[in-house]
Design a protein around this motif. Structure first.
Motif, PDB file in Angstrom:
ATOM      1  N   LYS A  23       0.791  -1.211   0.000  1.00 26.17           N
ATOM      2  CA  LYS A  23       0.000   0.000   0.000  1.00 26.17           C
ATOM      3  C   LYS A  23       0.827   1.267   0.000  1.00 26.17           C
ATOM      4  O   LYS A  23       1.775   1.411   0.744  1.00 26.17           O
ATOM      5  CB  LYS A  23      -0.918   0.004   1.222  1.00 26.17           C
ATOM      6  CG  LYS A  23      -1.796   1.220   1.182  1.00 26.17           C
ATOM      7  CD  LYS A  23      -2.824   1.201   2.274  1.00 26.17           C
ATOM      8  CE  LYS A  23      -3.356   2.596   2.325  1.00 26.17           C
ATOM      9  NZ  LYS A  23      -4.656   2.807   2.607  1.00 26.17           N
ATOM     10  N   SER A  25       0.050   5.478   0.157  1.00 17.75           N
ATOM     11  CA  SER A  25      -1.020   6.457   0.202  1.00 17.75           C
ATOM     12  C   SER A  25      -0.533   7.828  -0.235  1.00 17.75           C
ATOM     13  O   SER A  25      -1.238   8.806  -0.127  1.00 17.75           O
ATOM     14  CB  SER A  25      -1.644   6.510   1.595  1.00 17.75           C
ATOM     15  OG  SER A  25      -0.678   6.837   2.537  1.00 17.75           O
ATOM     16  N   LYS A  30       0.880   6.453  -5.555  1.00 24.81           N
ATOM     17  CA  LYS A  30      -0.389   6.144  -6.207  1.00 24.81           C
ATOM     18  C   LYS A  30      -0.246   6.179  -7.717  1.00 24.81           C
ATOM     19  O   LYS A  30      -0.847   5.395  -8.429  1.00 24.81           O
ATOM     20  CB  LYS A  30      -1.471   7.131  -5.761  1.00 24.81           C
ATOM     21  CG  LYS A  30      -2.120   6.669  -4.478  1.00 24.81           C
ATOM     22  CD  LYS A  30      -3.391   7.413  -4.180  1.00 24.81           C
ATOM     23  CE  LYS A  30      -4.074   6.766  -2.983  1.00 24.81           C
ATOM     24  NZ  LYS A  30      -4.584   7.711  -2.040  1.00 24.81           N
ATOM     25  N   ILE A  78     -16.372   2.449  15.995  1.00 29.18           N
ATOM     26  CA  ILE A  78     -15.072   2.869  15.483  1.00 29.18           C
ATOM     27  C   ILE A  78     -15.034   2.519  13.998  1.00 29.18           C
ATOM     28  O   ILE A  78     -14.543   3.264  13.177  1.00 29.18           O
ATOM     29  CB  ILE A  78     -13.936   2.152  16.239  1.00 29.18           C
ATOM     30  CG1 ILE A  78     -13.879   2.653  17.667  1.00 29.18           C
ATOM     31  CG2 ILE A  78     -12.599   2.394  15.550  1.00 29.18           C
ATOM     32  CD1 ILE A  78     -12.931   1.863  18.543  1.00 29.18           C
ATOM     33  N   LEU A  79     -15.600   1.387  13.673  1.00 30.96           N
ATOM     34  CA  LEU A  79     -15.733   0.979  12.278  1.00 30.96           C
ATOM     35  C   LEU A  79     -17.216   0.980  11.921  1.00 30.96           C
ATOM     36  O   LEU A  79     -18.068   0.901  12.803  1.00 30.96           O
ATOM     37  CB  LEU A  79     -15.172  -0.439  12.082  1.00 30.96           C
ATOM     38  CG  LEU A  79     -13.703  -0.675  12.384  1.00 30.96           C
ATOM     39  CD1 LEU A  79     -13.381  -2.154  12.246  1.00 30.96           C
ATOM     40  CD2 LEU A  79     -12.821   0.139  11.464  1.00 30.96           C
TER      41      LEU A  79
ATOM     42  N   TYR B 164      -6.723  10.269   3.884  1.00 36.84           N
ATOM     43  CA  TYR B 164      -6.705   9.402   2.705  1.00 36.84           C
ATOM     44  C   TYR B 164      -5.577   9.740   1.747  1.00 36.84           C
ATOM     45  O   TYR B 164      -5.154   8.932   0.943  1.00 36.84           O
ATOM     46  CB  TYR B 164      -8.042   9.511   1.963  1.00 36.84           C
ATOM     47  CG  TYR B 164      -9.196   9.035   2.786  1.00 36.84           C
ATOM     48  CD1 TYR B 164      -9.608   7.711   2.729  1.00 36.84           C
ATOM     49  CD2 TYR B 164      -9.858   9.895   3.651  1.00 36.84           C
ATOM     50  CE1 TYR B 164     -10.660   7.262   3.506  1.00 36.84           C
ATOM     51  CE2 TYR B 164     -10.913   9.452   4.435  1.00 36.84           C
ATOM     52  CZ  TYR B 164     -11.308   8.135   4.356  1.00 36.84           C
ATOM     53  OH  TYR B 164     -12.335   7.692   5.132  1.00 36.84           O
ATOM     54  N   PHE B 165      -5.145  10.992   1.810  1.00 37.50           N
ATOM     55  CA  PHE B 165      -4.180  11.472   0.841  1.00 37.50           C
ATOM     56  C   PHE B 165      -3.116  12.279   1.582  1.00 37.50           C
ATOM     57  O   PHE B 165      -3.250  13.476   1.798  1.00 37.50           O
ATOM     58  CB  PHE B 165      -4.918  12.334  -0.193  1.00 37.50           C
ATOM     59  CG  PHE B 165      -4.043  12.881  -1.268  1.00 37.50           C
ATOM     60  CD1 PHE B 165      -3.271  12.044  -2.064  1.00 37.50           C
ATOM     61  CD2 PHE B 165      -3.992  14.252  -1.491  1.00 37.50           C
ATOM     62  CE1 PHE B 165      -2.477  12.571  -3.049  1.00 37.50           C
ATOM     63  CE2 PHE B 165      -3.190  14.780  -2.483  1.00 37.50           C
ATOM     64  CZ  PHE B 165      -2.431  13.935  -3.260  1.00 37.50           C
ATOM     65  N   ARG B 166      -2.058  11.573   2.003  1.00 41.24           N
ATOM     66  CA  ARG B 166      -1.088  12.180   2.919  1.00 41.24           C
ATOM     67  C   ARG B 166      -0.289  13.327   2.306  1.00 41.24           C
ATOM     68  O   ARG B 166       0.252  14.159   3.020  1.00 41.24           O
ATOM     69  CB  ARG B 166      -0.113  11.117   3.440  1.00 41.24           C
ATOM     70  CG  ARG B 166      -0.771   9.936   4.108  1.00 41.24           C
ATOM     71  CD  ARG B 166      -1.259  10.286   5.486  1.00 41.24           C
ATOM     72  NE  ARG B 166      -2.178   9.267   5.972  1.00 41.24           N
ATOM     73  CZ  ARG B 166      -1.861   8.331   6.853  1.00 41.24           C
ATOM     74  NH1 ARG B 166      -0.668   8.287   7.347  1.00 41.24           N
ATOM     75  NH2 ARG B 166      -2.754   7.446   7.235  1.00 41.24           N
ATOM     76  N   ASP B 167      -0.188  13.354   0.982  1.00 44.40           N
ATOM     77  CA  ASP B 167       0.594  14.410   0.346  1.00 44.40           C
ATOM     78  C   ASP B 167       0.016  15.788   0.625  1.00 44.40           C
ATOM     79  O   ASP B 167       0.721  16.790   0.551  1.00 44.40           O
ATOM     80  CB  ASP B 167       0.618  14.229  -1.170  1.00 44.40           C
ATOM     81  CG  ASP B 167       1.344  12.971  -1.572  1.00 44.40           C
ATOM     82  OD1 ASP B 167       0.913  11.905  -1.121  1.00 44.40           O
ATOM     83  OD2 ASP B 167       2.335  13.072  -2.304  1.00 44.40           O
ATOM     84  N   HIS B 251     -14.511   5.911   7.587  1.00 40.70           N
ATOM     85  CA  HIS B 251     -13.434   4.954   7.323  1.00 40.70           C
ATOM     86  C   HIS B 251     -12.081   5.394   7.871  1.00 40.70           C
ATOM     87  O   HIS B 251     -11.060   4.836   7.519  1.00 40.70           O
ATOM     88  CB  HIS B 251     -13.354   4.658   5.830  1.00 40.70           C
ATOM     89  CG  HIS B 251     -14.566   3.938   5.333  1.00 40.70           C
ATOM     90  ND1 HIS B 251     -14.784   2.613   5.601  1.00 40.70           N
ATOM     91  CD2 HIS B 251     -15.645   4.361   4.645  1.00 40.70           C
ATOM     92  CE1 HIS B 251     -15.951   2.245   5.083  1.00 40.70           C
ATOM     93  NE2 HIS B 251     -16.491   3.297   4.501  1.00 40.70           N
ATOM     94  N   ALA B 253     -10.801   4.944  10.819  1.00 40.59           N
ATOM     95  CA  ALA B 253     -10.114   3.910  11.602  1.00 40.59           C
ATOM     96  C   ALA B 253      -9.442   2.874  10.707  1.00 40.59           C
ATOM     97  O   ALA B 253      -8.425   2.306  11.071  1.00 40.59           O
ATOM     98  CB  ALA B 253     -11.103   3.232  12.544  1.00 40.59           C
ATOM     99  N   GLU B 254     -10.009   2.666   9.527  1.00 42.97           N
ATOM    100  CA  GLU B 254      -9.404   1.676   8.640  1.00 42.97           C
ATOM    101  C   GLU B 254      -8.191   2.242   7.919  1.00 42.97           C
ATOM    102  O   GLU B 254      -7.253   1.524   7.620  1.00 42.97           O
ATOM    103  CB  GLU B 254     -10.425   1.223   7.595  1.00 42.97           C
ATOM    104  CG  GLU B 254     -11.474   0.311   8.177  1.00 42.97           C
ATOM    105  CD  GLU B 254     -12.711   0.250   7.314  1.00 42.97           C
ATOM    106  OE1 GLU B 254     -12.605  -0.133   6.154  1.00 42.97           O
ATOM    107  OE2 GLU B 254     -13.790   0.614   7.821  1.00 42.97           O
ATOM    108  N   GLU B 255      -8.250   3.550   7.616  1.00 46.53           N
ATOM    109  CA  GLU B 255      -7.186   4.140   6.818  1.00 46.53           C
ATOM    110  C   GLU B 255      -5.942   4.458   7.640  1.00 46.53           C
ATOM    111  O   GLU B 255      -4.844   4.525   7.118  1.00 46.53           O
ATOM    112  CB  GLU B 255      -7.689   5.432   6.152  1.00 46.53           C
ATOM    113  CG  GLU B 255      -8.580   5.186   4.953  1.00 46.53           C
ATOM    114  CD  GLU B 255      -7.832   4.578   3.768  1.00 46.53           C
ATOM    115  OE1 GLU B 255      -6.650   4.897   3.584  1.00 46.53           O
ATOM    116  OE2 GLU B 255      -8.438   3.777   3.044  1.00 46.53           O
TER     117      GLU B 255
END
Lengths: 421, 256
Positions: A23, A25, A30, A78-79, B164-167, B251, B253-255
């Motif tokens: 992955k 990000s 990307k 949390i989810l 979602y987009f760290r840049d 989302h 917590a997932e990211e």
């Protein structure tokens, strides 16, 4: 069932995670490594439905990665589920993370306010609970010192005290009882039972089945994203343990590879890996009894306990020897003995019966131990050798270290120190 | 949602307090930096824009200062706000609370910081001899509130998107610099060529800066149109912020 008696209602919930192979990000990753953004959807929970009634205490069990923690996180919000709905009625307190938001430079008292506020308590509500929180943590003398001066034990005590005193309607717990020293664990445990008695709905995720058995009246076994079994712990746990044992054996078989496959040709079942013998007699039931005479495999270091076994005799076993071996989780053989080593007279067994191995002082220090039990005949011919026949978990009330507690006293020659023992 | 955030007011309060206390932790001058930092920035900009690049704005130091302090608040919300959720990762992953609490706390603590800097602003205003209109002073809290709303909207957008987009965190460094020069802070609006001036007015900070200047530099009451324009843009940005944040928060917590 009327809807207001339902604390948690989970309807057709599906949750999947994207598992990225590699992955990235950031933009560069990307764009440049488009191919690396491949992922697969892993279904963690697959169309699960369940209802938990108010005041119920439920344990979620299952192997690592089965989705039980995900389910708990969905309950705390949390989810969020991909499909289906989850409704939770009442104030929720989750013990998933202790000491969230603690600031090391702030005093214990200030941190109580910070930490409790994360659970959604207002200042007034925290004021009301402050005394209870401090009293439970037993940190009265240190409460105005900065938290960075606390030992990790004190830190956990404070954190747990806050979380447990939120007075939620629904309490969600993830492996919480595995923290802190054994002494505080016992206290947390008692508090959990008190909270349950007050009518709070509790959901616990734990690998310690004995803990779930002691608190919960219902156990839900989740296997590969589905509910495998739902019922009283006593029914669910043996079935779960059985499958776990089989999986472990299958894994061992895989590790050993071909050699075993040949062995298996002989028709002996998988059980052979943990149990072997000629079958003239067989141990049918094993139980660990605590000092109060109750079946309980969580024993305090220093307390009495006993291991009881029932055995069945098919053919007469001459010159029988009963043996016991205690192994620590890391494989250390802590102790082992048998009736011959102990100098018992020679005997035969003809009829089924039971045997109790009494241990007046449990010497093994806090930890998990497995117990091997064996019946042998003559000089080392195994009749029934059962590896890992039962488990003993010990907890300690002090901090001594090593493998076993060896009785001792301190005697100084200086008369002024006579009182020290 | 608003009711829930209100229920978590104590959390916002303690996060702000923790942030303010922790901000200058370990530095010798500690909290004094809240005052020293803007003063030093003022000296630098003043040197460049009134000694080297000369301009004919009277009392330029004051002209600059009353705009610079609100700008610092805005730029902090934009750039610092963007990492606010990432930096609270452990909390977001482990505990439920309305996620909005994080950007709200961050912006509020930057806001409190600006209020503290206003102690210095007041001193500089008094020193300069400008006598603000009392009615203008009453408008000041309104301008501040409008700026707060705008900053909150901005922080909600950047904080959620950065997850979602760290840049974005790094891109925002440049955006913030460009934005500063696209806002009449080191220059005045009429120095900008007329045909480009319309772009200054798409920029919500232009009218906010103008409002502060009206009160503290010109000593007048800000025009209703200035306030109205600022308020409108502020609310629009907050609405966008709430929308974006509401979409993305599920989302987190997932990211993370």
């Amino acid at each position: 069932m009327s809807s207001d008696s339902v604390a948690i209602s989970v309807k057709n919930v599906t949750k999947q995670f994207k598992v990225f192979f590699d992955k990235g990000s950031s933009l560069k990753e990307k764009v440049l490594f488009r191919k690396r953004n491949r992922y697969e959807n892993r279904v963690v929970l697959d169309d699960i439905s369940l209802e938990i009634t108010k005041g119920e205490a439920v344990g979620l069990v299952g192997h690592n990665g089965c989705g039980k923690s995900t389910l708990l996180k969905l309950m705390t919000r949390i989810l969020y589920p991909d499909k289906g709905t989850i409704e939770v009625n009442g104030r929720v307190s989750s013990l998933l993370e202790l000491g969230a938001g603690f600031h090391p430079d702030m005093s214990g008292r200030e941190n109580i306010y910070t930490n409790a506020s994360i659970f959604g308590l207002t200042k007034k509500e925290i004021d009301e609970r402050l005394d209870d929180i401090i009293a439970f943590s037993e940190l009265e003398e240190f409460i105005d010192n900065p938290v960075r001066t606390y030992s990790s034990g004190m830190y956990m005590r404070l954190a747990f005290s806050v979380a447990i005193n939120v007075d939620a309607d629904v309490l969600l717990v993830d492996e919480i009882l595995a923290v802190g020293d054994a002494n505080f664990q016992a206290k947390c445990f008692a508090k959990m039972q008190e909270i349950k008695a007050r009518g709070t709905t509790i959901v616990i995720v734990s690998h310690s089945l004995s803990q779930i058995e002691q608190i919960c009246d219902r156990s839900i076994w989740i296997h590969d994203g589905k509910i495998q079994m739902d019922g009283i712990p006593r029914d669910v746990h043996p079935a779960y343990m059985d499958l776990m044992g089989k999986m472990r054996k299958a894994q061992l078989a895989k590790e050993r590879g071909e050699e075993l496959e040949e062995d298996d040709d002989s028709g002996k079942d998988e059980e052979a890996k943990t149990r072997w013998g000629n079958g003239d007699a067989r141990i049918t039931r094993v139980a660990v009894i605590d000092e109060n005479g109750k079946e309980n495999n969580v024993i305090r270091v220093g307390a009495a306990c006993s291991v009881r076994l029932d055995y069945e005799v098919k053919n007469k076993v001459t010159d029988a020897v009963f043996g016991i071996g205690i192994f620590r989780a890391d494989g250390l053989n802590v102790y082992g003995s048998n009736t011959r080593i102990d100098g018992c007279r020679v005997f035969d067994i003809n009829e089924s019966g039971s045997l109790s191995i009494e241990i007046p002082v449990t010497a093994m220090l806090a930890g998990r131990y497995t117990v091997d039990l064996a019946i042998e005949s003559g000089h080392g011919l195994p009749v029934d050798y059962w590896k890992g026949a039962c488990e003993i978990e010990t907890y300690s009330n002090n901090g001594d270290v090593g493998a076993c507690r060896i009785g001792h006293e301190w005697h100084f020659s200086d008369p002024a120190l006579k009182d020290i023992r | 949602m608003f009711k829930e955030i209100y229920n978590y007011r104590q959390m916002i309060f303690s996060m702000v307090r923790k942030d303010l206390r922790g901000r200058y932790k370990g530095s010798v001058l500690g909290f004094l930096w809240t005052f020293i930092n803007p003063l030093l920035q003022l000296i630098v900009y003043n040197m460049v824009f009134s000694i080297i690049l000369r301009n004919n704005i009277e009392k330029f130091y004051l002209y600059l200062f009353v705009a610079l302090i609100p700008w610092i608040f805005f730029s902090a919300s934009l750039t610092g706000g963007s990492v606010s959720i990432i930096s609270q990762k452990d909390l977001v992953k482990k505990i439920y609370f309305p996620r909005e609490v994080i950007p709200i706390s961050y912006v509020t603590s930057s806001f409190v910081n600006m209020l503290l800097s206003f102690v210095v602003v007041v001193a500089v205003v008094l020193f300069s001899g400008v006598r603000p209109d009392p009615l203008g002073i009453l408008c000041l809290p309104v301008i501040m509130l409008v700026e707060y709303v705008l900053c909150l909207g901005m922080a909600m957008i950047t904080s959620a998107v950065t997850v979602y987009f760290r840049d974005l965190e790094h891109i925002l460094g440049i955006i913030s610099m460009a934005w500063m020069y696209l806002t009449p802070i080191v220059y005045s609006e009429d120095m900008c060529p007329e045909r480009y001036r319309v772009f200054l007015h798409i920029n919500p900070m232009t009218s906010i800066v103008a409002g502060y200047r009206d009160v503290l530099y010109w000593g007048t009451v800000p025009k209703l149109s200035t306030l109205g324009e600022a308020a409108l843009l502020g609310v629009v940005f907050l609405a966008i912020g709430c929308l974006v944040f509401g979409r993305l928060k599920k989302h987190f917590a997932e990211e993370l």
